[in-house]
Design a protein around this motif. Sequence first.
Motif, PDB file in Angstrom:
ATOM      1  N   GLU A   1      -8.288  -4.598  -6.073  1.00  0.00           N
ATOM      2  CA  GLU A   1      -7.523  -4.818  -4.034  1.00  0.00           C
ATOM      3  C   GLU A   1      -7.921  -5.998  -3.975  1.00  0.00           C
ATOM      4  O   GLU A   1      -7.470  -5.771  -2.374  1.00  0.00           O
ATOM      5  CB  GLU A   1      -8.365  -3.699  -3.388  1.00  0.00           C
ATOM      6  CG  GLU A   1      -8.142  -2.396  -4.138  1.00  0.00           C
ATOM      7  CD  GLU A   1      -8.821  -0.540  -3.461  1.00  0.00           C
ATOM      8  OE1 GLU A   1      -7.539   0.290  -3.463  1.00  0.00           O
ATOM      9  OE2 GLU A   1      -9.515  -0.980  -2.224  1.00  0.00           O
TER      10      GLU A   1
ATOM     11  N   LEU B   1      -4.123   3.061   8.674  1.00  0.00           N
ATOM     12  CA  LEU B   1      -4.831   2.892   6.941  1.00  0.00           C
ATOM     13  C   LEU B   1      -5.790   1.222   7.847  1.00  0.00           C
ATOM     14  O   LEU B   1      -5.493   0.219   7.647  1.00  0.00           O
ATOM     15  CB  LEU B   1      -4.216   2.476   5.689  1.00  0.00           C
ATOM     16  CG  LEU B   1      -4.307   1.602   5.033  1.00  0.00           C
ATOM     17  CD1 LEU B   1      -5.813   2.711   4.304  1.00  0.00           C
ATOM     18  CD2 LEU B   1      -3.921   1.469   3.706  1.00  0.00           C
ATOM     19  N   SER B   2      -7.140   1.224   7.254  1.00  0.00           N
ATOM     20  CA  SER B   2      -7.969  -0.125   8.004  1.00  0.00           C
ATOM     21  C   SER B   2      -9.122  -0.196   6.744  1.00  0.00           C
ATOM     22  O   SER B   2      -9.654   1.105   6.640  1.00  0.00           O
ATOM     23  CB  SER B   2      -9.085   0.051   9.061  1.00  0.00           C
ATOM     24  OG  SER B   2      -7.596   0.016  10.708  1.00  0.00           O
ATOM     25  N   LEU B   3      -9.368  -1.625   6.757  1.00  0.00           N
ATOM     26  CA  LEU B   3     -10.707  -1.683   5.931  1.00  0.00           C
ATOM     27  C   LEU B   3     -11.418  -2.041   7.045  1.00  0.00           C
ATOM     28  O   LEU B   3     -11.449  -2.917   7.554  1.00  0.00           O
ATOM     29  CB  LEU B   3      -9.777  -2.927   4.980  1.00  0.00           C
ATOM     30  CG  LEU B   3     -11.095  -3.637   4.110  1.00  0.00           C
ATOM     31  CD1 LEU B   3     -11.429  -2.545   3.371  1.00  0.00           C
ATOM     32  CD2 LEU B   3     -10.375  -4.615   3.431  1.00  0.00           C
TER      33      LEU B   3
ATOM     34  N   SER C   1       0.707   5.236  -0.150  1.00  0.00           N
ATOM     35  CA  SER C   1      -0.049   6.379   0.484  1.00  0.00           C
ATOM     36  C   SER C   1       0.359   7.346   0.254  1.00  0.00           C
ATOM     37  O   SER C   1       1.844   7.917   0.306  1.00  0.00           O
ATOM     38  CB  SER C   1       0.096   6.775   1.853  1.00  0.00           C
ATOM     39  OG  SER C   1      -1.527   5.516   2.150  1.00  0.00           O
TER      40      SER C   1
ATOM     41  N   TRP D   1     -12.241   2.011   2.805  1.00  0.00           N
ATOM     42  CA  TRP D   1     -10.501   1.863   3.605  1.00  0.00           C
ATOM     43  C   TRP D   1     -11.279   3.356   4.167  1.00  0.00           C
ATOM     44  O   TRP D   1     -11.549   4.522   3.899  1.00  0.00           O
ATOM     45  CB  TRP D   1      -9.712   2.410   2.326  1.00  0.00           C
ATOM     46  CG  TRP D   1      -9.301   1.453   1.531  1.00  0.00           C
ATOM     47  CD1 TRP D   1      -9.708   1.280   0.121  1.00  0.00           C
ATOM     48  CD2 TRP D   1      -8.810  -0.070   1.607  1.00  0.00           C
ATOM     49  NE1 TRP D   1      -9.023  -0.131  -0.573  1.00  0.00           N
ATOM     50  CE2 TRP D   1      -8.365  -1.032   1.437  1.00  0.00           C
ATOM     51  CE3 TRP D   1      -8.021  -0.303   3.511  1.00  0.00           C
ATOM     52  CZ2 TRP D   1      -7.669  -1.989   1.248  1.00  0.00           C
ATOM     53  CZ3 TRP D   1      -7.396  -1.377   3.721  1.00  0.00           C
ATOM     54  CH2 TRP D   1      -7.414  -2.379   1.982  1.00  0.00           C
TER      55      TRP D   1
ATOM     56  N   SER E   1      -8.437   6.259   6.300  1.00  0.00           N
ATOM     57  CA  SER E   1      -7.543   6.391   6.542  1.00  0.00           C
ATOM     58  C   SER E   1      -7.516   7.503   7.800  1.00  0.00           C
ATOM     59  O   SER E   1      -8.414   8.398   7.909  1.00  0.00           O
ATOM     60  CB  SER E   1      -6.601   7.480   5.584  1.00  0.00           C
ATOM     61  OG  SER E   1      -6.519   6.700   4.669  1.00  0.00           O
TER      62      SER E   1
ATOM     63  N   GLU F   1      -7.212  -8.610   3.832  1.00  0.00           N
ATOM     64  CA  GLU F   1      -7.626  -6.862   3.114  1.00  0.00           C
ATOM     65  C   GLU F   1      -8.015  -8.077   1.351  1.00  0.00           C
ATOM     66  O   GLU F   1      -8.354  -6.756   0.589  1.00  0.00           O
ATOM     67  CB  GLU F   1      -5.918  -6.070   2.813  1.00  0.00           C
ATOM     68  CG  GLU F   1      -5.976  -5.107   3.995  1.00  0.00           C
ATOM     69  CD  GLU F   1      -4.721  -4.461   4.450  1.00  0.00           C
ATOM     70  OE1 GLU F   1      -4.554  -3.585   5.234  1.00  0.00           O
ATOM     71  OE2 GLU F   1      -3.733  -4.912   3.937  1.00  0.00           O
TER      72      GLU F   1
ATOM     73  N   TYR G   1     -13.574   0.982  -1.176  1.00  0.00           N
ATOM     74  CA  TYR G   1     -13.164  -0.709  -1.689  1.00  0.00           C
ATOM     75  C   TYR G   1     -12.856  -1.769  -2.984  1.00  0.00           C
ATOM     76  O   TYR G   1     -14.330  -1.265  -3.130  1.00  0.00           O
ATOM     77  CB  TYR G   1     -13.659  -2.132  -0.336  1.00  0.00           C
ATOM     78  CG  TYR G   1     -12.464  -2.997  -0.448  1.00  0.00           C
ATOM     79  CD1 TYR G   1     -11.274  -2.944   0.264  1.00  0.00           C
ATOM     80  CD2 TYR G   1     -13.501  -4.412  -0.728  1.00  0.00           C
ATOM     81  CE1 TYR G   1     -10.364  -4.355  -0.928  1.00  0.00           C
ATOM     82  CE2 TYR G   1     -12.398  -5.246  -0.954  1.00  0.00           C
ATOM     83  CZ  TYR G   1     -10.753  -5.636  -0.749  1.00  0.00           C
ATOM     84  OH  TYR G   1     -10.585  -6.649  -0.856  1.00  0.00           O
TER      85      TYR G   1
ATOM     86  N   TYR H   1       1.240  -5.305   2.400  1.00  0.00           N
ATOM     87  CA  TYR H   1      -0.456  -5.758   1.780  1.00  0.00           C
ATOM     88  C   TYR H   1      -0.689  -7.044   2.849  1.00  0.00           C
ATOM     89  O   TYR H   1      -0.067  -7.972   2.737  1.00  0.00           O
ATOM     90  CB  TYR H   1      -1.205  -6.152   0.834  1.00  0.00           C
ATOM     91  CG  TYR H   1      -1.479  -6.618  -0.242  1.00  0.00           C
ATOM     92  CD1 TYR H   1      -3.323  -5.689  -0.252  1.00  0.00           C
ATOM     93  CD2 TYR H   1      -2.039  -7.559  -0.210  1.00  0.00           C
ATOM     94  CE1 TYR H   1      -4.466  -6.722  -0.160  1.00  0.00           C
ATOM     95  CE2 TYR H   1      -3.200  -8.528  -0.775  1.00  0.00           C
ATOM     96  CZ  TYR H   1      -4.801  -7.540  -1.028  1.00  0.00           C
ATOM     97  OH  TYR H   1      -5.645  -8.046  -1.396  1.00  0.00           O
TER      98      TYR H   1
ATOM     99  N   TRP I   1       0.899  -1.466   0.178  1.00  0.00           N
ATOM    100  CA  TRP I   1      -0.318   0.226  -0.137  1.00  0.00           C
ATOM    101  C   TRP I   1       1.162   0.922  -0.071  1.00  0.00           C
ATOM    102  O   TRP I   1       2.051   1.404   0.905  1.00  0.00           O
ATOM    103  CB  TRP I   1      -0.868  -0.132   1.623  1.00  0.00           C
ATOM    104  CG  TRP I   1      -1.538  -0.818   1.321  1.00  0.00           C
ATOM    105  CD1 TRP I   1      -1.836  -1.802   1.850  1.00  0.00           C
ATOM    106  CD2 TRP I   1      -3.308  -1.390   0.163  1.00  0.00           C
ATOM    107  NE1 TRP I   1      -3.063  -2.787   1.579  1.00  0.00           N
ATOM    108  CE2 TRP I   1      -3.560  -2.012   0.804  1.00  0.00           C
ATOM    109  CE3 TRP I   1      -3.730  -0.351  -0.465  1.00  0.00           C
ATOM    110  CZ2 TRP I   1      -4.928  -2.611  -0.101  1.00  0.00           C
ATOM    111  CZ3 TRP I   1      -4.668  -0.607  -1.017  1.00  0.00           C
ATOM    112  CH2 TRP I   1      -5.739  -1.745  -0.692  1.00  0.00           C
TER     113      TRP I   1
END
Lengths: 243, 243
Positions: free
Chosen positions: B147, B107-109, A66, B64, B66, A147, B142, A142, A64
């Motif tokens: 992804e 960063l979290s899904l 950013s 996602w 941030s 994810e 997402y 990742y 990932w």
Amino acid sequence: MHGISINESFSVRPIGYIESDYPDKFGIPRQPGLATAAKATLVLAPPFNTPLSVRGLEAFSHLWISFIFHRSPEEWAPLVRPPRLGGNKKIGVFASRSTHRPNRLGLSLIELVSINTDNGVRLLLKGADLMTGTPVVDIKPYLPWTEALPDARSGFAPTSPPFYPVAFSSAAEIALGQRPDANELRQLITQVLGQDPRPAYHHGQPEREYGMQLRDVNIRFQVQQRPEGNVVYVINIQKMINN
Amino acid sequence: MHGISINESFSVRPIGYIESDYPDKFGIPRQPGLATAAKATLVLAPPFNTPLSVRGLEAFSHLWISFIFHRSPEEWAPLVRPPRLGGNKKIGVFASRSTHRPNRLGLSLIELVSINTDNGVRLLLKGADLMTGTPVVDIKPYLPWTEALPDARSGFAPTSPPFYPVAFSSAAEIALGQRPDANELRQLITQVLGQDPRPAYHHGQPEREYGMQLRDVNIRFQVQQRPEGNVVYVINIQKMINN
């Protein structure tokens, strides 16, 4: 609220910069991985460019990244027109991956090819959708076990965008043939132009000519409506003067 | 370099804040989705809290988010000790998801349950790994077609972390029974403590007692080594005084 002021802001500084096949933002594929021939390097900047900071990263195939959409305006609007919807339907900026967004934060999942630590740290990337000069603010590995969610619902963008065949004029073929990177550049042009980089609001104007920059060349092209469907026609490929 | 100064920094400001079951950072699962009973709300802040800015977002199941690790120190080091490696092996900070990192970007899904626009904008989330008060700096939908990469290589973290059974003392059972959210809280405690929230360097100290905060309670627990394997034993559950 919880000891934090609603007006507090945070400062982020680049940990590195991108060097890529995309000298300009026009035409860059709208997601990473769509043009796998696109190469890019993430060059870490001091004091982050020690090999220690990426130790173990080579065991991950995807990262990932950013980054800041540094060429997008700082103004934002709550509604945007995503190209996937033909540019004529508005959705919320937070329901989009638009580059015109508060904080201008970008996020791309990108394949890591190799790491070069001979002199500083350079990460070689594949399929990146990042313009040269893009400031990177974080790198995270990742994690597929948390994810990779193939069954997630994804609203207006449920599948990859369409891909059109790309044809080259004789002039374009001759220009390509004179380059040492002919095969690689042909593949890159095909992958990038096949995505149809025209602004959505131009789709009613076939035969209009466009210019797009890739590596050190400027590519003239048009989208032709043929009986078998749309074809992207490469009119000419010219070396940029000031590169 | 490309017209950008290596020393240029960017200012990001919160678009909203988290309200969650986690009043403190100790014990929060190390990835989202590991404690699905954990509820959180992302409350958008002015001027972002118009329903327009999230129009169409309800068609996506996962987001996602941030955010800023606002409780982590601003100092960073190039090497970190991830708990997944027992806390005794160092890897690069950019090869980790450590909270101690340059720019403190998280960063979290996270699963989106619903959107409430009755008064401002509140996104109801499931399985979030975010502490109450966390400043959020971006939301993106997402996109599984680009992804979700189940076959990505993921180095030192190839699978979910181990999960231990959780047992409750009589005192803990009585405390739970007096609450209207007994079943839900029991599920949350089981999911969170089953991850073994102890610091990795304490793993050689069984029977040591720990306290962890969830919702409005403080939970005392220890990890017991039993013949059948580790069991997390909940000693007591006490309402926090100053909440």
